[in-house]
Write an enzyme that holds these catalytic residues in place. Sequence first.
Site: not given
Ligand code: GTP
Length: 223
Positions: A66, A160
């Site tokens: 990151k 991750e």
């Molecule tokens: P953050 O989004 O990282 O703050 O944490 P979280 O706990 O919501 O994690 P989540 O597992 O939902 O998502 C983590 C990562 O997955 C993101 O940083 C993106 O790389 C990917 N991701 C999650 N949702 C989306 C989405 O709706 N669109 C896209 N393009 N990527 C997504």
Amino acid sequence: MMNNQDEFTVDAAYIEALKRAKPFVELMMYNRCAIREIETKLQVLDEEFSVRADRNPIQTIKSRVKKPASIVEKLQRRGYDVSVENMQEHLTDIAGVRVICSFVEDIYKLSELLLSQDDIKVVEIKDYIKNPKPNGYRSLHLILEIPIFLSHEKKHMKVEVQFRTIAMDFWASLEHQLKYKKKIENPERIATELKYCADVITEVDMRMQDIRYMIDEVQKTHT
Ligand code: GTP
Ligand code: MG
């Protein structure tokens, strides 16, 4: 004009900043090492698969640590002070590995094999393939903890790992780009269009897998 005293002050501040940066530089190094460990495990599984089943389940692996600006933004967004301790404790995605597979079945097979390895601890599983996000986002997310062996210590690092098909990755890259474009005139229309594409992609992923099953069947009966 700068006298000796000023020069000394500048140097001391610089050295102080470097000293404070050292734990951060080390943390990023540990994260890069953790990425290497996970990548190797995935490459080993892919290699074994290619010999036993004559095909590669992994299309590509894209890894990244990151960026400092994103680390600071995420800590602040979540209400934490910016410190190396908080990065280690509260961020689980400083090390990120994205595994692009051809088929959904391969995603589950690979993730299952990875999760069953005895040096890996599972921290969290989010299955956005079985339970897609409302916008249509699909992927399998794992937060894993893996040991890295340094000269004088063993460190447990979180990584991750995101598993996606090629089609899901294509969709996510486009959706991600649009998210950051300001002044979009008709965001609702684009959101509807993206959701439609996500549904089509789900269908295509299933059909492509069925074709592969059919090909496998033909091969079995002819060998
Ligand atoms: P953050 O989004 O990282 O703050 O944490 P979280 O706990 O919501 O994690 P989540 O597992 O939902 O998502 C983590 C990562 O997955 C993101 O940083 C993106 O790389 C990917 N991701 C999650 N949702 C989306 C989405 O709706 N669109 C896209 N393009 N990527 C997504
Ligand atoms: Mg999120």
